[in-house]
Design an enzyme around this catalytic site. Sequence first.
Site, PDB file in Angstrom:
ATOM      1  N   ASP A   1       0.848  -1.198   0.000  1.00 29.89           N
ATOM      2  CA  ASP A   1       0.000   0.000   0.000  1.00 29.89           C
ATOM      3  C   ASP A   1       0.881   1.245   0.000  1.00 29.89           C
ATOM      4  OD1 ASP A   1      -2.939   1.049   0.722  1.00 29.89           O
ATOM      5  OD2 ASP A   1      -1.467   2.240   1.832  1.00 29.89           O
TER       6      ASP A   1
ATOM      7  N   TYR B   1       3.272   9.792  -0.632  1.00 29.68           N
ATOM      8  CA  TYR B   1       4.354   9.186   0.159  1.00 29.68           C
ATOM      9  C   TYR B   1       5.710   9.394  -0.527  1.00 29.68           C
ATOM     10  CZ  TYR B   1       0.471   6.581   2.405  1.00 29.68           C
ATOM     11  OH  TYR B   1      -0.698   6.220   3.033  1.00 29.68           O
TER      12      TYR B   1
ATOM     13  N   LYS C   1      -2.559   5.919  -4.422  1.00 37.48           N
ATOM     14  CA  LYS C   1      -3.649   6.860  -4.125  1.00 37.48           C
ATOM     15  C   LYS C   1      -3.434   8.203  -4.813  1.00 37.48           C
ATOM     16  CE  LYS C   1      -3.640   4.768   0.500  1.00 37.48           C
ATOM     17  NZ  LYS C   1      -2.230   4.630   0.887  1.00 37.48           N
TER      18      LYS C   1
ATOM     19  N   HIS D   1      -7.499   9.907  -1.906  1.00 35.89           N
ATOM     20  CA  HIS D   1      -6.857   9.824  -0.588  1.00 35.89           C
ATOM     21  C   HIS D   1      -7.713  10.412   0.538  1.00 35.89           C
ATOM     22  CE1 HIS D   1      -2.497   9.216   0.918  1.00 35.89           C
ATOM     23  NE2 HIS D   1      -3.327   9.088   1.928  1.00 35.89           N
TER      24      HIS D   1
HETATM   25  P1  NAD Z   1       0.773   1.637  11.974  1.00 37.14           P
HETATM   26  O1  NAD Z   1      -0.366   1.610  12.908  1.00 37.14           O
HETATM   27  O2  NAD Z   1       1.015   0.491  11.049  1.00 37.14           O
HETATM   28  O3  NAD Z   1       2.036   1.935  12.870  1.00 37.14           O
HETATM   29  C1  NAD Z   1       3.343   1.867  12.361  1.00 37.14           C
HETATM   30  C2  NAD Z   1       4.309   1.985  13.534  1.00 37.14           C
HETATM   31  O4  NAD Z   1       4.038   0.952  14.483  1.00 37.14           O
HETATM   32  C3  NAD Z   1       5.735   1.757  13.070  1.00 37.14           C
HETATM   33  O5  NAD Z   1       6.339   2.949  12.665  1.00 37.14           O
HETATM   34  C4  NAD Z   1       6.379   1.162  14.304  1.00 37.14           C
HETATM   35  O6  NAD Z   1       6.830   2.205  15.117  1.00 37.14           O
HETATM   36  C5  NAD Z   1       5.249   0.455  14.997  1.00 37.14           C
HETATM   37  N1  NAD Z   1       5.296  -1.015  14.797  1.00 37.14           N
HETATM   38  C6  NAD Z   1       5.113  -1.714  13.656  1.00 37.14           C
HETATM   39  N2  NAD Z   1       5.197  -3.040  13.873  1.00 37.14           N
HETATM   40  C7  NAD Z   1       5.449  -3.184  15.203  1.00 37.14           C
HETATM   41  C8  NAD Z   1       5.636  -4.304  16.030  1.00 37.14           C
HETATM   42  N3  NAD Z   1       5.587  -5.543  15.561  1.00 37.14           N
HETATM   43  N4  NAD Z   1       5.871  -4.077  17.360  1.00 37.14           N
HETATM   44  C9  NAD Z   1       5.929  -2.824  17.853  1.00 37.14           C
HETATM   45  N5  NAD Z   1       5.731  -1.729  17.111  1.00 37.14           N
HETATM   46  C10 NAD Z   1       5.496  -1.895  15.792  1.00 37.14           C
HETATM   47  O7  NAD Z   1       0.662   3.016  11.184  1.00 37.14           O
HETATM   48  P2  NAD Z   1       0.759   3.501   9.681  1.00 37.14           P
HETATM   49  O8  NAD Z   1       2.065   3.196   9.061  1.00 37.14           O
HETATM   50  O9  NAD Z   1       0.355   4.920   9.678  1.00 37.14           O
HETATM   51  O10 NAD Z   1      -0.385   2.665   8.948  1.00 37.14           O
HETATM   52  C11 NAD Z   1      -0.135   1.559   8.099  1.00 37.14           C
HETATM   53  C12 NAD Z   1      -0.307   1.935   6.662  1.00 37.14           C
HETATM   54  O11 NAD Z   1      -1.592   2.539   6.433  1.00 37.14           O
HETATM   55  C13 NAD Z   1       0.658   3.025   6.170  1.00 37.14           C
HETATM   56  O12 NAD Z   1       1.970   2.575   6.019  1.00 37.14           O
HETATM   57  C14 NAD Z   1      -0.018   3.446   4.899  1.00 37.14           C
HETATM   58  O13 NAD Z   1       0.199   2.503   3.881  1.00 37.14           O
HETATM   59  C15 NAD Z   1      -1.486   3.442   5.342  1.00 37.14           C
HETATM   60  N6  NAD Z   1      -1.955   4.795   5.780  1.00 37.14           N
HETATM   61  C16 NAD Z   1      -2.953   5.387   5.075  1.00 37.14           C
HETATM   62  C17 NAD Z   1      -3.432   6.633   5.438  1.00 37.14           C
HETATM   63  C18 NAD Z   1      -4.540   7.254   4.647  1.00 37.14           C
HETATM   64  O14 NAD Z   1      -4.876   8.421   4.877  1.00 37.14           O
HETATM   65  N7  NAD Z   1      -5.140   6.547   3.731  1.00 37.14           N
HETATM   66  C19 NAD Z   1      -2.896   7.304   6.541  1.00 37.14           C
HETATM   67  C20 NAD Z   1      -1.879   6.677   7.258  1.00 37.14           C
HETATM   68  C21 NAD Z   1      -1.421   5.408   6.882  1.00 37.14           C
END
Ligand code: NAD
Length: 278
Positions: free
Chosen positions: A45, A50, A75, A108
């Site tokens: 994704d 990004y 997106k 988005h």
């Molecule tokens: P997430 O909830 O996946 O959190 C990521 C963070 O969690 C990492 O930086 C790390 O610090 C921690 N983490 C990951 N694996 C872990 C583990 N096993 N143990 C402990 N900590 C851990 O947040 P995200 O990256 O914002 O969301 C996932 C994906 O969603 C993004 O990468 C993106 O592709 C998407 N996204 C979309 C939007 C949107 O507006 N559509 C906004 C934000 C994110």
Amino acid sequence: MNVPTVTLNSGREIPQLGFGVFLVPADEAEKAVTEALEVGYRHIDTAAIYKNEEGVGAAIAKSGIPRDELFITTKLWNDRQAGDEPHAAIRESLDKLGLDHVDLYLTHWPTPEKDTYVNAWQKLIEIRDAGLSTSIGVSNHLPEHLDRLVKETGVVPAIDQIELHPAHQQADVTAWAEANGTKIESWGPLGQGKYPLFENPAVAGAADAHGKSPAQVVIRWHLQRGFVVFPKSVRRERMAQNFDVFDFELSADEVRAIDAIDPGDGSGRVGAHPLELN
Ligand code: NAD
């Protein structure tokens, strides 16, 4: 490992677990996605905003994995919703990714003050019809936006990708999706590390009971609730850990206890409010 799939209203299947690359810097994206593909992820994704589509594309090209085994989402950014801009934007994204189509293209944010999200949706329908994206959907859309899209175009989004984790479950959006055959993707599935999810007794207790990490329990909760989920980590051991969630199952009581984490007043939100981002 065969990741379960969810069937979209396009008839296509999406792997329920993927890898997200929000905030992965451009020069690290190729390495991160290469490692994710090695771990076994087949669903990536990304998004134009990004600024790492080239890195994602380079990793895909290098991997040698057949295109039809991959599910790639990107997106449309908010400043390109008007006029014919979405057509230019998808071509730029495809160029950067080195692909002739993506599997899912999303608008988005609705950015309601601009009032261009219905136009953007009409253009996404054309983009789908031109074969540039197999399925189309939206992100951060609330029921009022979704209703308008359907009323004005007759086309129901395959996906709404929204902030969703145990502390912010957006029951109004998930109910709309359930009623209309739209599937929900959870962004920020781990609360982006900004909400104390892992310490919560419902999560920590289930982790202890199953010999898994709190992150694995939360990912499992998404899967069992039927959401599509793509946690992000640039650390290989966490990528592997987040993928290793198919050898245990939360009980109905454990799922209910995690459901109860949502304070119910919106205070669990860690990202922007869709009505306020314009
Ligand atoms: P997430 O909830 O996946 O959190 C990521 C963070 O969690 C990492 O930086 C790390 O610090 C921690 N983490 C990951 N694996 C872990 C583990 N096993 N143990 C402990 N900590 C851990 O947040 P995200 O990256 O914002 O969301 C996932 C994906 O969603 C993004 O990468 C993106 O592709 C998407 N996204 C979309 C939007 C949107 O507006 N559509 C906004 C934000 C994110």
